[in-house]
Design a protein around this motif. Structure first.
Motif, PDB file in Angstrom:
ATOM      1  N   ASN A  34       0.792  -0.948  -0.033  1.00  0.00           N
ATOM      2  CA  ASN A  34       0.044   0.079  -0.072  1.00  0.00           C
ATOM      3  C   ASN A  34       0.803   1.376   0.036  1.00  0.00           C
ATOM      4  O   ASN A  34       0.437   2.288  -0.506  1.00  0.00           O
ATOM      5  CB  ASN A  34      -0.735   0.034   1.174  1.00  0.00           C
ATOM      6  N   ASN A  51       0.619   4.132  -2.598  1.00  0.00           N
ATOM      7  CA  ASN A  51       0.481   5.662  -2.359  1.00  0.00           C
ATOM      8  C   ASN A  51       1.475   6.743  -2.794  1.00  0.00           C
ATOM      9  O   ASN A  51       0.969   7.754  -3.099  1.00  0.00           O
ATOM     10  CB  ASN A  51       0.290   5.596  -0.723  1.00  0.00           C
ATOM     11  N   ALA A 108      -3.500   8.788   3.810  1.00  0.00           N
ATOM     12  CA  ALA A 108      -3.155   7.318   3.746  1.00  0.00           C
ATOM     13  C   ALA A 108      -1.902   6.919   4.124  1.00  0.00           C
ATOM     14  O   ALA A 108      -1.900   5.502   4.655  1.00  0.00           O
ATOM     15  CB  ALA A 108      -3.451   6.951   2.042  1.00  0.00           C
ATOM     16  N   TRP A 114      -7.960   2.700   3.876  1.00  0.00           N
ATOM     17  CA  TRP A 114      -8.227   3.409   2.701  1.00  0.00           C
ATOM     18  C   TRP A 114      -9.731   4.236   2.791  1.00  0.00           C
ATOM     19  O   TRP A 114     -10.026   5.327   2.471  1.00  0.00           O
ATOM     20  CB  TRP A 114      -8.293   2.761   1.419  1.00  0.00           C
TER      21      TRP A 114
END
Length: 312
Positions: A64, A68, A111, A150
């Motif tokens: 992730n 991001n 995030a 998220w």
């Protein structure tokens, strides 16, 4: 002097202010940094996705972070480079595009905190409860943590921007290299107590949750390591946690610098530099830190490079 136009559909960006002598060197530096961020982070994602031995919760959650970084830099850097090649008086952006960029920027910043929080939880379970790690951190749990991170990000950002969107605008000049909520709020010709309160709560919740989660999990990890005589456990904890903490400190220091400088009018240039560093520096360093520090990722990279003698 900026024009006072009521709810204008077109805004003007200040962009990155660079003297003519340094425009092209700065442009090439940003281009190099952006290409490096995209290639290195995408490579890490593909490496983890394709290599079975990396299909572990720690690495899957880490995916992730490079995603991001690519997303956040793609929202800001290309537009910034294009505007650099334009005269300052021609750096226009539609209000809709400005909102889209602000949405992407805040999604990236929130995030980053949420992803590092779920990664901290994973490290806590792995070190403090190793016997039940496989039963707790299942594929389903990894999916839940990812979706939760998220979803929370999306909710916080949507509420933040909704308060700003409902305000009438008199200004048209964005005094920032790119669009964000603070810059859009400054265009408003009416005060909003609710927006101010939520902005402070929004910042306090993100910062508070992030620091609290990291603080609690790593305090418990430290207690376990200090009370344990297992050198293997302590070595593993030191390697995985130092990597995570390094990434967290880089992100946190860049973000705090930008947030603090946004509150002072006399340090505009430093604030712009901090905003740019917040995007670029973590995006470059994160894959490098994990590639060098994580043994499994390092071994896979060396294997792909056909290096027979692997570093233990």
């Amino acid at each position: 002097m900026e024009n006072l136009t009521y709810n204008s559909p077109v805004l003007q960006l200040e962009g990155l202010v660079v003297s003519e002598l340094y425009i092209y060197p700065t442009f090439l530096s940003l281009l190099f940094a952006y290409v490096l961020i995209v290639i290195s982070n995408t490579a890490i994602i593909l490496l983890i996705t394709m290599e079975r031995r990396l299909h572990e919760p720690m690495y899957l959650l880490f995916c992730n972070l490079p995603f991001n970084d690519v997303f956040g830099n793609s929202v800001v850097v290309p537009r910034l480079m294009v505007d650099m090649l334009k005269p300052a008086s021609e750096r226009y952006i539609s209000f809709r595009d400005c909102i889209t960029q602000a949405f992407g920027y805040h999604m990236f910043s929130v995030a980053s905190n949420c992803i590092l929080m779920v990664m901290a939880y994973d490290r806590y379970v792995a070190i403090c409860n190793p016997l039940h790690y496989t039963t707790i951190m299942t594929t389903k749990m990894v999916a839940k943590l990812t979706v939760s991170a998220w979803a929370a990000t999306l909710l916080l950002v949507c509420i933040l921007l909704s308060f700003t969107l409902r305000l009438n605008r008199c200004g048209t000049f964005i005094t920032n290299p790119f669009c964000d909520n603070a810059s859009l709020y400054k265009l408003s010709c009416e005060g909003s107590f609710i927006s101010n309160v939520y902005g402070l709560v929004y910042t306090a919740v993100i910062a508070g949750c992030s620091l609290t989660t990291i603080g609690i999990t790593y305090s418990k990890i430290a207690i376990v390591c200090l009370s344990s005589q297992n050198k293997s456990l302590n070595s593993k904890a030191l390697k995985t946690c130092s990597t995570h903490l390094t990434v967290f400190m880089i992100m946190w220091s860049c973000g705090c610098s930008m947030f603090i400088l946004h509150r002072f009018s006399g340090v505009a240039e430093y604030r712009k530099a901090a905003a740019l560093i917040f995007h670029i520096v973590p995006g470059i360093l994160n894959p490098l830190i994990y590639a060098l520090q994580c043994t499994e990722i390092r071994h896979v990279i060396l294997k792909l490079l056909n290096i027979k003698k692997l570093v233990p």
